[in-house]
Write an enzyme that holds these catalytic residues in place. Structure first.
Site, short mmCIF file in Angstrom:
data_model
loop_
_atom_site.label_atom_id
_atom_site.label_comp_id
_atom_site.label_asym_id
_atom_site.label_seq_id
_atom_site.Cartn_x
_atom_site.Cartn_y
_atom_site.Cartn_z
N SER A 222 -33.47 28.87 -22.65
CA SER A 222 -32.23 29.19 -23.34
C SER A 222 -31.12 29.34 -22.33
CB SER A 222 -32.38 30.50 -24.10
OG SER A 222 -31.12 30.95 -24.53
N TYR A 235 -34.79 39.17 -24.04
CA TYR A 235 -34.91 37.75 -24.33
C TYR A 235 -34.62 36.92 -23.07
CZ TYR A 235 -33.67 33.30 -26.63
OH TYR A 235 -33.59 31.99 -27.01
#
Ligand SMILES: NC(=O)c1ccc[n+]([C@@H]2O[C@H](COP(=O)([O-])OP(=O)(O)OC[C@H]3O[C@@H](n4cnc5c(N)ncnc54)[C@H](OP(=O)(O)O)[C@@H]3O)[C@@H](O)[C@H]2O)c1
Ligand SMILES: *[C@@H]1O[C@H](CO)[C@@H](O)[C@H](O)[C@H]1NC(C)=O
Ligand SMILES: *[C@@H]1O[C@H](CO)[C@@H](O)[C@H](O)[C@H]1NC(C)=O
Length: 372
Positions: A222, A235
């Site tokens: 990501s 995350y």
């Protein structure tokens, strides 16, 4: 010849060739092109370059030729291999990017193994209904060693003759984005468990098959795994771990002819943005684990604002997943895939600012960006 070098015609040719080169690069950057197109795209600038060489004489001609040659070589690297009967495993195909990718690759003629968290869920049902007979659904929770083993045996049985060409480690969870101090330990563990250990376990299990086919490993990391973003500690850290492993794997696996790519998308509208119910649940868990003084320091208003911020996130996300899908297709089929892809608005620019500017400027830029 020399007379032509100072003539308007010579300069016109050079201008046209340069403009052409820029246009070709721009087009190529945006979408992976097909083989035939590459041929046309590279022949045209090359002949224009030759024309310029004639018009401009040795010096100018050499420069123009070099530029067109470089852009041709670059485009050659963007040529795609044929789909043929290549087989690809995707994890997390229940919803979002994995789901769209399973349909997209099935449409293109790939033999798709769609790993799903819930084989009886609506996502799996939809794939069963809309995709071709080539697609197989696999029950695959990437945190469950038994399920990974079972999925491996099923894939092995089906690809005995052709081999497995690609593995896309797509499954992932976001958790509840909030200040690092507020996040419960369980959130950090969950993110690592799925986003990092899950992807490692799947990759390890399927590498023997990829080695046989000299295929491709694609990891969905990501944007938050490449650059620090406020509220994405759990995350982002798990995705950073994944990206680092991908980098090491890329170096180690090249001796087997396996190419590894990592994708750092920015925001796209998928199941990952969660639902109001999910955020309610996660907010409750977060609040319950918060010591009273921390709660006081941050203040009720701020804490409640975390959730309403999340409900607005989808507005900033792109509903069209095609940039991610074409990046993955390129990683799977390009003769020379890139090590890193950054599909989506702002993904590349923010990474560049992080890499090439002083940290204080990056922090300032992110603060401004998140406030707008
Ligand atoms: N969308 C974005 O803006 C964005 C940006 C950057 C990176 N990414 C990454 O892209 C990948 C795909 O995300 P997405 O946006 O498509 O989100 P998504 O819609 O939530 O898809 C993730 C999928 O993974 C599944 N999954 C969760 N835990 C799993 C497990 N233990 N084993 C197997 N599957 C599991 C989910 O199943 P359930 O739905 O049943 O939970 C879901 O189908 C993720 O790795 C994500 O981090 C997304
Ligand atoms: C792992 O998967 C197996 C087989 O589907 C299942 O029986 C088992 O309960 C799962 N284990 C966990 C911890 O979920
Ligand atoms: C993906 O990451 C996993 C773990 O991070 C690693 O084992 C695997 O080899 C990597 N593959 C890719 C796809 O990078």
């Amino acid at each position: 010849m020399d007379a032509l070098a100072s003539s308007p015609l010579g300069w016109l040719c050079a201008g046209v060739a340069a403009l052409f080169g820029v246009a070709v690069l721009w087009v190529a950057k945006r979408s992976p092109v097909e083989k035939v197109e590459v041929l046309v795209w590279s022949l045209l600038p090359a002949s224009l370059g030759l024309l310029c060489a004639a018009a401009l004489g040795a010096g100018g001609g050499l420069v123009v030729c070099a530029i067109t040659l470089l852009s041709s070589v670059y485009l050659g690297g963007r040529a795609l291999l044929p789909v043929g009967d290549r087989a690809v495993l995707i994890t997390g195909s229940d919803t979002g990017i994995g789901h769209a990718l399973a349909k997209y690759l099935d449409d293109l003629g790939f033999v798709v193994f769609a790993g799903v968290l819930n084989k009886d869920g609506p996502g799996a049902e939809e794939l069963r209904r809309t995709c071709s007979q080539r697609l197989s659904l696999l029950q695959l929770d990437i945190t469950n060693a038994t399920q990974i083993k079972e999925a491996y045996l099923k894939v092995l049985e089906k690809v005995q003759n052709t081999g497995l060409w690609g593995v896309v480690n797509n499954a992932g969870i976001l958790g509840f984005p909030a200040d690092s101090e507020l996040l419960p330990m369980s959130m950090y563990r969950q993110c690592m468990e799925v986003n990092f250990f899950g992807a490692v376990a799947v990759s390890k299990a399927f590498l023997p098959l990829l080695r046989k086919s000299q295929g491709r490993l694609v990891n969905m990391s990501s944007m938050a795994g490449g650059i620090p973003l406020p509220r994405y500690a759990a995350y982002g850290a798990s995705k950073a771990a994944l990206s680092m492993f991908s980098g090491v794997m890329r170096q180690e696996l090249s001796k087997w002819g396996i190419k590894v790519a990592v994708i750092h998308p920015s925001g796209f509208q998928t199941g990952i943005q969660g639902t109001s119910d999910l955020w309610d649940k996660q907010e409750k868990e977060l609040m319950e684990n918060l010591p009273a003084d921390t709660r006081e320091d941050y203040g009720e208003e701020y804490l409640l604002g975390l959730k309403s911020y999340l409900l607005h996130v989808p507005m900033y996300c792109d509903a069209d997943l095609s940039p991610v899908l074409s990046a993955i297709l390129h990683a799977l089929l390009a003769k020379r895939p890139h090590g890193l892809y950054t599909p989506g608005k702002g993904a590349y620019m923010t990474l560049c600012i992080f890499c090439y500017f002083p940290l204080w400027f990056y922090d300032f830029f992110i603060r401004k960006m998140l406030m707008s």
